[in-house]
Design an enzyme around this catalytic site. Structure first.
Site, PDB file in Angstrom:
ATOM      1  N   LYS A   8       0.838  -1.219   0.000  1.00 35.03           N
ATOM      2  CA  LYS A   8       0.000   0.000   0.000  1.00 35.03           C
ATOM      3  C   LYS A   8       0.865   1.259   0.000  1.00 35.03           C
ATOM      4  O   LYS A   8       0.617   2.201  -0.752  1.00 35.03           O
ATOM      5  CB  LYS A   8      -0.919   0.022   1.243  1.00 35.03           C
ATOM      6  CG  LYS A   8      -1.817  -1.202   1.359  1.00 35.03           C
ATOM      7  CD  LYS A   8      -2.720  -1.133   2.578  1.00 35.03           C
ATOM      8  CE  LYS A   8      -1.991  -1.136   3.919  1.00 35.03           C
ATOM      9  NZ  LYS A   8      -1.280  -2.398   4.219  1.00 35.03           N
ATOM     10  N   ARG A  22      -9.625   0.590   8.850  1.00 36.39           N
ATOM     11  CA  ARG A  22      -9.031  -0.677   9.274  1.00 36.39           C
ATOM     12  C   ARG A  22     -10.071  -1.607   9.894  1.00 36.39           C
ATOM     13  O   ARG A  22      -9.767  -2.741  10.222  1.00 36.39           O
ATOM     14  CB  ARG A  22      -8.034  -0.302  10.329  1.00 36.39           C
ATOM     15  CG  ARG A  22      -6.714  -0.965  10.473  1.00 36.39           C
ATOM     16  CD  ARG A  22      -5.865  -1.047   9.310  1.00 36.39           C
ATOM     17  NE  ARG A  22      -4.571  -1.529   9.715  1.00 36.39           N
ATOM     18  CZ  ARG A  22      -3.428  -0.990   9.379  1.00 36.39           C
ATOM     19  NH1 ARG A  22      -3.396   0.037   8.578  1.00 36.39           N
ATOM     20  NH2 ARG A  22      -2.300  -1.514   9.779  1.00 36.39           N
ATOM     21  N   ARG A  38      11.732  -5.817   4.900  1.00 38.63           N
ATOM     22  CA  ARG A  38      11.631  -4.360   4.727  1.00 38.63           C
ATOM     23  C   ARG A  38      12.634  -3.617   5.612  1.00 38.63           C
ATOM     24  O   ARG A  38      12.836  -3.936   6.769  1.00 38.63           O
ATOM     25  CB  ARG A  38      10.222  -3.873   5.083  1.00 38.63           C
ATOM     26  CG  ARG A  38      10.122  -2.355   5.044  1.00 38.63           C
ATOM     27  CD  ARG A  38       8.706  -1.837   5.094  1.00 38.63           C
ATOM     28  NE  ARG A  38       7.917  -2.432   6.141  1.00 38.63           N
ATOM     29  CZ  ARG A  38       6.603  -2.334   6.231  1.00 38.63           C
ATOM     30  NH1 ARG A  38       5.924  -1.686   5.314  1.00 38.63           N
ATOM     31  NH2 ARG A  38       5.951  -2.901   7.217  1.00 38.63           N
ATOM     32  N   ARG A  55      11.505  -1.579  11.085  1.00 41.82           N
ATOM     33  CA  ARG A  55      10.397  -1.101  11.924  1.00 41.82           C
ATOM     34  C   ARG A  55      10.199  -2.074  13.081  1.00 41.82           C
ATOM     35  O   ARG A  55      10.273  -3.287  12.880  1.00 41.82           O
ATOM     36  CB  ARG A  55       9.106  -1.048  11.086  1.00 41.82           C
ATOM     37  CG  ARG A  55       8.810   0.319  10.517  1.00 41.82           C
ATOM     38  CD  ARG A  55       7.677   0.346   9.523  1.00 41.82           C
ATOM     39  NE  ARG A  55       6.440  -0.281   9.920  1.00 41.82           N
ATOM     40  CZ  ARG A  55       5.319  -0.247   9.190  1.00 41.82           C
ATOM     41  NH1 ARG A  55       5.309   0.400   8.027  1.00 41.82           N
ATOM     42  NH2 ARG A  55       4.234  -0.849   9.592  1.00 41.82           N
ATOM     43  N   ARG A  87      -0.077  -8.961  13.648  1.00 43.98           N
ATOM     44  CA  ARG A  87      -0.644  -7.998  12.681  1.00 43.98           C
ATOM     45  C   ARG A  87      -1.503  -8.716  11.641  1.00 43.98           C
ATOM     46  O   ARG A  87      -2.564  -8.225  11.257  1.00 43.98           O
ATOM     47  CB  ARG A  87       0.496  -7.229  11.985  1.00 43.98           C
ATOM     48  CG  ARG A  87       1.178  -6.235  12.908  1.00 43.98           C
ATOM     49  CD  ARG A  87       2.497  -5.763  12.332  1.00 43.98           C
ATOM     50  NE  ARG A  87       2.352  -4.942  11.142  1.00 43.98           N
ATOM     51  CZ  ARG A  87       3.321  -4.729  10.264  1.00 43.98           C
ATOM     52  NH1 ARG A  87       4.501  -5.283  10.444  1.00 43.98           N
ATOM     53  NH2 ARG A  87       3.121  -3.966   9.229  1.00 43.98           N
TER      54      ARG A  87
HETATM   55  P1  AP5 Z   1       4.932  -1.556   1.724  1.00 40.55           P
HETATM   56  O1  AP5 Z   1       4.553  -0.780   0.517  1.00 40.55           O
HETATM   57  O2  AP5 Z   1       5.674  -0.869   2.808  1.00 40.55           O
HETATM   58  O3  AP5 Z   1       3.626  -2.327   2.297  1.00 40.55           O
HETATM   59  P2  AP5 Z   1       2.389  -1.782   3.117  1.00 40.55           P
HETATM   60  O4  AP5 Z   1       1.170  -2.464   2.624  1.00 40.55           O
HETATM   61  O5  AP5 Z   1       2.368  -0.289   3.137  1.00 40.55           O
HETATM   62  O6  AP5 Z   1       2.783  -2.390   4.532  1.00 40.55           O
HETATM   63  P3  AP5 Z   1       2.665  -1.810   5.995  1.00 40.55           P
HETATM   64  O7  AP5 Z   1       3.340  -2.816   6.869  1.00 40.55           O
HETATM   65  O8  AP5 Z   1       3.161  -0.394   6.095  1.00 40.55           O
HETATM   66  O9  AP5 Z   1       1.146  -1.844   6.233  1.00 40.55           O
HETATM   67  P4  AP5 Z   1       0.441  -1.921   7.548  1.00 40.55           P
HETATM   68  O10 AP5 Z   1      -0.951  -1.724   7.102  1.00 40.55           O
HETATM   69  O11 AP5 Z   1       0.669  -3.087   8.414  1.00 40.55           O
HETATM   70  O12 AP5 Z   1       1.160  -0.791   8.410  1.00 40.55           O
HETATM   71  P5  AP5 Z   1       0.702   0.677   8.814  1.00 40.55           P
HETATM   72  O13 AP5 Z   1       1.910   1.499   8.731  1.00 40.55           O
HETATM   73  O14 AP5 Z   1      -0.520   1.082   8.095  1.00 40.55           O
HETATM   74  O15 AP5 Z   1       5.766  -2.841   1.231  1.00 40.55           O
HETATM   75  C1  AP5 Z   1       6.287  -3.776   2.153  1.00 40.55           C
HETATM   76  C2  AP5 Z   1       7.661  -4.272   1.639  1.00 40.55           C
HETATM   77  O16 AP5 Z   1       7.480  -4.959   0.390  1.00 40.55           O
HETATM   78  C3  AP5 Z   1       8.665  -3.142   1.342  1.00 40.55           C
HETATM   79  O17 AP5 Z   1       9.942  -3.571   1.705  1.00 40.55           O
HETATM   80  C4  AP5 Z   1       8.567  -2.914  -0.185  1.00 40.55           C
HETATM   81  O18 AP5 Z   1       9.797  -2.477  -0.718  1.00 40.55           O
HETATM   82  C5  AP5 Z   1       8.220  -4.323  -0.673  1.00 40.55           C
HETATM   83  N1  AP5 Z   1       7.336  -4.306  -1.849  1.00 40.55           N
HETATM   84  C6  AP5 Z   1       6.232  -3.536  -2.043  1.00 40.55           C
HETATM   85  N2  AP5 Z   1       5.639  -3.813  -3.220  1.00 40.55           N
HETATM   86  C7  AP5 Z   1       6.390  -4.801  -3.793  1.00 40.55           C
HETATM   87  C8  AP5 Z   1       6.284  -5.544  -5.028  1.00 40.55           C
HETATM   88  N3  AP5 Z   1       5.283  -5.316  -5.906  1.00 40.55           N
HETATM   89  N4  AP5 Z   1       7.198  -6.493  -5.283  1.00 40.55           N
HETATM   90  C9  AP5 Z   1       8.209  -6.745  -4.399  1.00 40.55           C
HETATM   91  N5  AP5 Z   1       8.380  -6.066  -3.224  1.00 40.55           N
HETATM   92  C10 AP5 Z   1       7.472  -5.127  -2.918  1.00 40.55           C
HETATM   93  O19 AP5 Z   1       0.291   0.453  10.337  1.00 40.55           O
HETATM   94  C11 AP5 Z   1       1.217   0.199  11.346  1.00 40.55           C
HETATM   95  C12 AP5 Z   1       0.488   0.145  12.683  1.00 40.55           C
HETATM   96  O20 AP5 Z   1      -0.129   1.421  12.965  1.00 40.55           O
HETATM   97  C13 AP5 Z   1      -0.686  -0.848  12.765  1.00 40.55           C
HETATM   98  O21 AP5 Z   1      -0.260  -2.155  13.092  1.00 40.55           O
HETATM   99  C14 AP5 Z   1      -1.538  -0.225  13.872  1.00 40.55           C
HETATM  100  O22 AP5 Z   1      -1.000  -0.460  15.144  1.00 40.55           O
HETATM  101  C15 AP5 Z   1      -1.404   1.267  13.569  1.00 40.55           C
HETATM  102  N6  AP5 Z   1      -2.445   1.749  12.625  1.00 40.55           N
HETATM  103  C16 AP5 Z   1      -2.236   2.209  11.361  1.00 40.55           C
HETATM  104  N7  AP5 Z   1      -3.413   2.570  10.811  1.00 40.55           N
HETATM  105  C17 AP5 Z   1      -4.363   2.328  11.740  1.00 40.55           C
HETATM  106  C18 AP5 Z   1      -5.777   2.480  11.744  1.00 40.55           C
HETATM  107  N8  AP5 Z   1      -6.445   2.965  10.669  1.00 40.55           N
HETATM  108  N9  AP5 Z   1      -6.461   2.128  12.860  1.00 40.55           N
HETATM  109  C19 AP5 Z   1      -5.803   1.650  13.958  1.00 40.55           C
HETATM  110  N10 AP5 Z   1      -4.482   1.466  14.019  1.00 40.55           N
HETATM  111  C20 AP5 Z   1      -3.750   1.814  12.903  1.00 40.55           C
END
Ligand code: AP5
Length: 218
Positions: A13, A88, A127, A162, A173
């Site tokens: 994402k 979420r 990552r 991270r 997660r």
């Molecule tokens: P990346 O693009 O970073 O993936 P992502 O989907 O953004 O993953 P996240 O881990 O950031 O998502 P998340 O939803 O768990 O975390 P968030 O920060 O929202 O890609 C991942 C890896 O793959 C990278 O190394 C990239 O280079 C590689 N990659 C990408 N695309 C690729 C491809 N096509 N081919 C090969 N490699 C590829 O949330 C973190 C925490 O915050 C949550 O756990 C929660 O505690 C809190 N939080 C966030 N939002 C909320 C909410 N709305 N409500 C409550 N708590 C929340």
């Protein structure tokens, strides 16, 4: 363009949001990034969010909704936005619907980034993030290599993992995604907004698929 990127942790994402920002000139609104920023600054909100984030649980809805209300009201979001990691759960989706109805700017599409669990695990454990410029790398799929030398960061990116990308937290997660976020797939399907994209291809292919999927709704 007003879209949500929906998908499990590691589905890409954040990576795709960055490309969409460049291509369409609208902001990425990532609740994860906003929360990490608050944690890094040591604000009261950050302190309240940190424990949940480090253990892979969701942060309180009230905190996240307050942040979203404030961010969506900013001028750069007037012509559109990419919601990354929000909503979420169903309660957040309902609150978003009400907020956007008040503003007269409903969602146009919700893109589900579909991916096998085994690939997710590898993407998350691999990552690495530059602690200075925030650029995201992956030791398996996009190692820093020559890009380690960057203008933004002087000589070399300083890469960190991270805290929630540790193996023991990733399982939690993914569990939280299954239980709380996955029901949004049916929710948005029923609303006629869901578009499904195969997120296991290379970054550019996924980007093209997302663009095709969202163009169908514009
Ligand atoms: P990346 O693009 O970073 O993936 P992502 O989907 O953004 O993953 P996240 O881990 O950031 O998502 P998340 O939803 O768990 O975390 P968030 O920060 O929202 O890609 C991942 C890896 O793959 C990278 O190394 C990239 O280079 C590689 N990659 C990408 N695309 C690729 C491809 N096509 N081919 C090969 N490699 C590829 O949330 C973190 C925490 O915050 C949550 O756990 C929660 O505690 C809190 N939080 C966030 N939002 C909320 C909410 N709305 N409500 C409550 N708590 C929340």
């Amino acid at each position: 363009m007003r879209i949500v990127l929906l998908g499990a942790p590691g589905s890409g994402k954040g990576t795709q949001s960055q490309l969409l920002v460049k291509a369409h000139g609208i902001p990425q609104i990532s609740t994860g990034d906003l929360l990490r920023e608050a944690v890094a600054k040591g604000t009261e909100l950050g302190l309240r969010a940190k424990a949940a984030m480090d253990s892979g649980k969701l942060v309180d809805d009230a905190i996240v909704l307050g942040m979203i209300r404030e961010r969506i009201a900013q001028p750069d979001a007037a012509t559109g936005f990419i919601l990354d990691g929000f909503p979420r759960n169903i309660a957040q989706a309902e609150a978003l619907k009400m907020l956007l109805e008040e503003l007269g700017t409903p969602l146009e599409s919700v893109v589900l980034m579909n991916l096998d669990l085994r690939i997710l695990f590898k993407r998350l454990t691999g990552r690495r993030v530059c602690q200075d410029c925030g650029r995201v790398f992956n030791v398996y799929t996009s190692p820093p290599g020559a890009a380690a030398h960057s203008k933004e960061c002087g000589e070399t990116h300083r890469l960190i993992q991270r805290p929630d990308d540790k193996e023991e937290v990733i399982g939690k997660r993914l569990e939280v995604y299954e239980a709380q976020t996955k029901p949004l797939i049916k929710y948005y399907e029923a609303a006629g907004l869901l578009r499904i994209v195969a997120a296991d291809a290379d970054v550019d292919t996924v980007f093209n698929s997302i663009n095709r999927a969202v163009q169908r709704t514009l």
